[in-house]
Scaffold this motif. Structure first.
Motif, short mmCIF file in Angstrom:
data_model
loop_
_atom_site.label_atom_id
_atom_site.label_comp_id
_atom_site.label_asym_id
_atom_site.label_seq_id
_atom_site.Cartn_x
_atom_site.Cartn_y
_atom_site.Cartn_z
N TYR A 1 0.84 -1.19 0.00
CA TYR A 1 0.00 0.00 0.00
C TYR A 1 0.88 1.25 0.00
O TYR A 1 1.70 1.42 0.90
CB TYR A 1 -0.92 0.01 1.22
N GLN A 2 0.72 2.09 -1.02
CA GLN A 2 1.45 3.35 -1.11
C GLN A 2 0.47 4.47 -1.40
O GLN A 2 -0.24 4.42 -2.42
CB GLN A 2 2.48 3.30 -2.25
N LYS A 3 0.45 5.45 -0.55
CA LYS A 3 -0.43 6.60 -0.81
C LYS A 3 -0.05 7.24 -2.14
O LYS A 3 1.12 7.47 -2.42
CB LYS A 3 -0.30 7.62 0.33
N GLY A 4 -1.07 7.47 -2.95
CA GLY A 4 -0.84 8.07 -4.26
C GLY A 4 -0.15 7.15 -5.25
O GLY A 4 0.30 7.60 -6.30
N GLY A 5 -0.09 5.86 -4.93
CA GLY A 5 0.63 4.91 -5.78
C GLY A 5 -0.08 4.61 -7.08
O GLY A 5 -1.27 4.87 -7.26
N CYS A 6 0.69 4.04 -7.98
CA CYS A 6 0.19 3.58 -9.27
C CYS A 6 0.33 2.06 -9.26
O CYS A 6 1.42 1.54 -8.95
CB CYS A 6 0.99 4.21 -10.39
N PHE A 7 -0.75 1.34 -9.59
CA PHE A 7 -0.79 -0.11 -9.45
C PHE A 7 -1.41 -0.77 -10.67
O PHE A 7 -2.37 -0.26 -11.26
CB PHE A 7 -1.65 -0.49 -8.22
N PHE A 8 -0.87 -1.94 -11.01
CA PHE A 8 -1.43 -2.82 -12.02
C PHE A 8 -2.19 -3.92 -11.29
O PHE A 8 -1.68 -4.48 -10.32
CB PHE A 8 -0.30 -3.44 -12.85
N PHE A 9 -3.39 -4.23 -11.76
CA PHE A 9 -4.22 -5.27 -11.14
C PHE A 9 -4.66 -6.29 -12.18
O PHE A 9 -4.96 -5.94 -13.32
CB PHE A 9 -5.49 -4.68 -10.52
N THR A 10 -4.75 -7.53 -11.73
CA THR A 10 -5.43 -8.59 -12.47
C THR A 10 -6.54 -9.09 -11.57
O THR A 10 -6.28 -9.47 -10.42
CB THR A 10 -4.48 -9.74 -12.82
N VAL A 11 -7.77 -9.07 -12.07
CA VAL A 11 -8.94 -9.55 -11.33
C VAL A 11 -9.60 -10.62 -12.19
O VAL A 11 -9.85 -10.39 -13.38
CB VAL A 11 -9.93 -8.39 -11.03
N VAL A 12 -9.87 -11.77 -11.59
CA VAL A 12 -10.34 -12.94 -12.34
C VAL A 12 -11.72 -13.35 -11.86
O VAL A 12 -12.02 -13.30 -10.67
CB VAL A 12 -9.33 -14.10 -12.19
N THR A 13 -12.55 -13.81 -12.79
CA THR A 13 -13.88 -14.30 -12.43
C THR A 13 -13.76 -15.65 -11.72
O THR A 13 -12.78 -16.38 -11.90
CB THR A 13 -14.77 -14.45 -13.67
N ALA A 14 -14.76 -15.97 -10.93
CA ALA A 14 -14.80 -17.24 -10.21
C ALA A 14 -14.79 -18.39 -11.22
O ALA A 14 -15.55 -18.37 -12.20
CB ALA A 14 -16.03 -17.32 -9.31
N GLU A 15 -13.93 -19.35 -10.98
CA GLU A 15 -13.81 -20.54 -11.83
C GLU A 15 -13.60 -20.19 -13.30
O GLU A 15 -13.92 -20.97 -14.18
CB GLU A 15 -15.02 -21.45 -11.66
#
Length: 165
Positions: free
Chosen positions: A7-21
């Motif tokens: 966790y970084q205030k003002g950070g820039c982040f890449f995310f991968t979010v996957v559906t169930a199954e």
């Protein structure tokens, strides 16, 4: 071993979010609209910038930049996932419990992750070029001058460590 998020205030982040199954319930435009609306609702209360995004039938990738005083991307994802679940017509659960995040380190890392996001529909065989995929920020990036419209006819040079899908 317990996973620790960066966790970084003002950070820039890449995310991968996957559906169930890995169910491809995000294949329909109505379902993508539910996700987009959920993101808009959460952004009103807990602002963040979506620098890039691609939504595929069974997962999504995005780069966010948080406000300078805030580091809580987990709250945002919890609220987005919950909002989508409340408004979706699909059986629950809709999402894998967790998501993968990577802190963007510098301008090169940022550019690599944007290339990865925008090329992802081609990588998975959904389209021949990034511009042909409707659920992507690619066209916004073209308008901003980040890419030429014909970018992505050949795979970009992207680190094999990006993505975690």
């Amino acid at each position: 071993m317990r996973y620790r998020r960066n966790y970084q205030k003002g950070g820039c982040f890449f995310f991968t979010v996957v559906t169930a199954e890995r169910r491809p319930w995000l294949a329909e435009s109505a379902d993508v609209a539910v996700l987009r609306q959920a993101m808009r609702r959460v952004k009103k209360r807990y602002p963040f910038a979506i620098d890039a995004i691609v939504i595929l039938p069974d997962h999504l990738h995005t780069v966010w930049t948080l406000p300078p005083h805030d580091a809580d991307f987990s709250l945002r994802w919890r609220l987005i996932k919950g909002d989508v679940a409340r408004h979706s017509r699909h059986p629950k659960p809709l999402w894998q419990r967790r998501f993968w995040e990577h802190t963007i380190r510098d301008a090169d890392d940022y550019a690599q992750h944007l290339d990865y996001i925008h090329y992802n529909p081609v990588k998975h065989g959904y389209v021949d070029t990034p511009g042909a995929w409707p659920y992507s920020s690619f066209h916004r990036a073209v308008r901003q001058g980040r890419y030429p419209l014909d970018w992505g006819h050949t795979p970009p040079a992207v680190s094999p460590a990006i993505g975690h899908e």
